[in-house]
Design a protein around this motif. Sequence first.
Motif, short mmCIF file in Angstrom:
data_model
loop_
_atom_site.label_atom_id
_atom_site.label_comp_id
_atom_site.label_asym_id
_atom_site.label_seq_id
_atom_site.Cartn_x
_atom_site.Cartn_y
_atom_site.Cartn_z
N ALA A 1 -1.52 -40.10 23.37
CA ALA A 1 -2.64 -38.91 23.41
C ALA A 1 -3.71 -39.86 22.87
O ALA A 1 -3.68 -40.96 22.31
N VAL A 2 -5.07 -39.19 23.11
CA VAL A 2 -6.29 -39.72 22.47
C VAL A 2 -7.03 -38.49 21.88
O VAL A 2 -7.11 -37.54 22.32
N LEU A 3 -7.57 -38.80 20.56
CA LEU A 3 -8.27 -37.80 19.84
C LEU A 3 -9.78 -38.38 19.92
O LEU A 3 -10.05 -39.40 19.58
N SER A 4 -10.89 -37.38 20.15
CA SER A 4 -11.98 -37.94 20.28
C SER A 4 -12.87 -36.72 20.01
O SER A 4 -12.82 -35.56 20.45
N GLY A 5 -14.46 -37.00 19.76
CA GLY A 5 -15.37 -35.68 19.68
C GLY A 5 -16.27 -35.93 18.52
O GLY A 5 -16.07 -37.02 17.90
N PRO A 6 -16.92 -35.03 18.49
CA PRO A 6 -18.18 -34.95 17.46
C PRO A 6 -17.51 -34.84 15.76
O PRO A 6 -17.12 -33.73 15.83
N GLY A 7 -17.58 -35.55 14.99
CA GLY A 7 -16.97 -35.59 13.76
C GLY A 7 -17.17 -36.86 12.77
O GLY A 7 -16.50 -37.84 13.08
N ASP B 1 -7.25 -34.67 30.48
CA ASP B 1 -8.11 -35.91 30.94
C ASP B 1 -8.28 -36.82 29.99
O ASP B 1 -9.38 -36.81 29.36
N ARG B 2 -7.37 -37.79 29.78
CA ARG B 2 -7.35 -38.84 29.05
C ARG B 2 -8.84 -39.97 29.30
O ARG B 2 -9.28 -40.34 28.56
N ILE B 3 -8.93 -39.91 30.62
CA ILE B 3 -9.92 -40.97 31.03
C ILE B 3 -11.25 -40.27 30.54
O ILE B 3 -12.01 -40.98 30.03
N GLY B 4 -11.41 -39.00 30.95
CA GLY B 4 -12.82 -38.46 30.60
C GLY B 4 -13.13 -38.52 29.21
O GLY B 4 -14.12 -38.74 28.66
N VAL B 5 -12.35 -37.97 28.34
CA VAL B 5 -12.29 -37.86 26.85
C VAL B 5 -12.40 -39.23 26.41
O VAL B 5 -13.27 -39.46 25.61
N GLN B 6 -11.58 -40.27 26.85
CA GLN B 6 -12.01 -41.66 26.07
C GLN B 6 -13.27 -42.21 26.53
O GLN B 6 -13.84 -42.79 25.79
N ILE C 1 -8.41 -33.45 22.08
CA ILE C 1 -7.22 -34.11 21.99
C ILE C 1 -6.76 -34.18 23.41
O ILE C 1 -6.29 -32.85 23.89
N ALA C 2 -6.39 -35.46 24.07
CA ALA C 2 -5.94 -35.55 25.62
C ALA C 2 -4.71 -36.08 25.77
O ALA C 2 -4.40 -36.99 24.97
N ALA C 3 -3.70 -35.69 26.43
CA ALA C 3 -2.68 -36.36 26.80
C ALA C 3 -2.34 -36.23 28.18
O ALA C 3 -2.79 -35.31 29.06
N ALA C 4 -1.48 -37.25 29.02
CA ALA C 4 -1.34 -37.12 30.37
C ALA C 4 -0.60 -35.79 30.59
O ALA C 4 -0.71 -34.98 31.54
N ASP C 5 0.27 -35.39 29.74
CA ASP C 5 0.95 -33.89 29.69
C ASP C 5 0.20 -32.95 29.08
O ASP C 5 0.18 -33.03 27.75
N LEU C 6 -0.29 -32.04 29.69
CA LEU C 6 -1.23 -30.92 28.83
C LEU C 6 -0.27 -30.21 27.69
O LEU C 6 -0.66 -30.01 26.78
N GLU C 7 0.82 -30.24 28.09
CA GLU C 7 1.95 -29.61 26.98
C GLU C 7 2.02 -30.33 25.81
O GLU C 7 1.92 -29.64 24.65
N ILE C 8 2.10 -31.55 26.00
CA ILE C 8 1.81 -32.43 24.76
C ILE C 8 0.55 -32.46 24.11
O ILE C 8 0.50 -32.16 22.74
N ALA C 9 -0.56 -32.33 24.69
CA ALA C 9 -1.86 -32.14 24.13
C ALA C 9 -2.07 -30.96 23.37
O ALA C 9 -2.35 -30.67 22.12
N SER D 1 8.49 -40.54 18.41
CA SER D 1 7.22 -40.27 17.97
C SER D 1 6.28 -40.31 19.13
O SER D 1 6.16 -41.05 19.97
N VAL D 2 5.03 -39.57 19.11
CA VAL D 2 3.89 -39.43 19.85
C VAL D 2 2.81 -40.13 19.38
O VAL D 2 2.55 -39.99 18.02
#
Length: 329
Positions: free
Chosen positions: A133-139, A181-186, A154-162, A102-103
Amino acid sequence: MIWSEKIVVIGAGAFGTALAAVIALAGRADVTLLGRDPALVSDIERMHEHETALPGIRLPANLKFSADPAVLADAGIVLFVMPSQAQREAARQYGPHLSAESVVVCCAKGIDRETGNLLTDVLEQELPDHPIAVLSGPGFAADIAKGLPTAMAIAAADLEIAERLAQAISGPTFRLYASADRIGVQLGGALKNVLAIACGIVEGAGLGESARAALISRGLAEMSRFVAAKGGQPDTVRGLSGLGDLVLTATSHQSRNLRFGIALGHGEPAEFFRGGLVEGAFAASVAARIAEAYPIDMPIAEAVAAIIDGSLDVRAAIERLMSRPITTE
């Protein structure tokens, strides 16, 4: 990595229910909403409506409900939709039930108050065998659940996973943009809550729309500096998880952070606010502490933290901000 087509959303609050509903509406996956309270979950399942969190919004017929963590055993994607300060406890509670494949997607906007770590760092410590991964944004939850057009990151260390997560979770009215960019998104998601409180203070104190616009623009500069210092990409905060989310929460009264700021601007003590969970109140103190340690120039975040803890009143905070040395933009 081959993922199961089953998605489990942990957290039967407004946002968790809304995410489960919009993913189920897309019809591409088996979606289950997992809650802690069996009675609440039973009521939602029976009525196909979350009367408390999302009144009047009918949930999709194909959405499943459970209070049993055993449903996680064959889930390919698991969304953690609980408050930022509850992520570690949730990982410890639900981690033993996760499938090895699981992711995990963190769907909270904040910084761990105890350690100052990003939430993905917290989850990686607790769930080292799972991609985080992390999900963030306006909603807003109600808009998402109603099927109104919404875009998030949605950001993950591996862009393919994102990218694969974006494909799996997106639907006709819910669009995800992938990022590495998980850091920037978070940090965009966490710090915009602090700035939304600042904008609420401006509104509550009757300081005008020009002051709100100044806070949004200068606040973005603070966010960029913070993200860069923490190893993220400053440009990320100009996207959905930074500017997009900030514009939404700094201008709409649906935002608890904005309403909290308005109460502070009216002169009410922080502890008297009755608008529910305010993630920005936690993030302000943590961000101010980190900014001082680096150091990072974060005058707005520091002022918000000081107003919340009662060490500075609104008038003094405004005077301090307006009397800073004149410099270039």
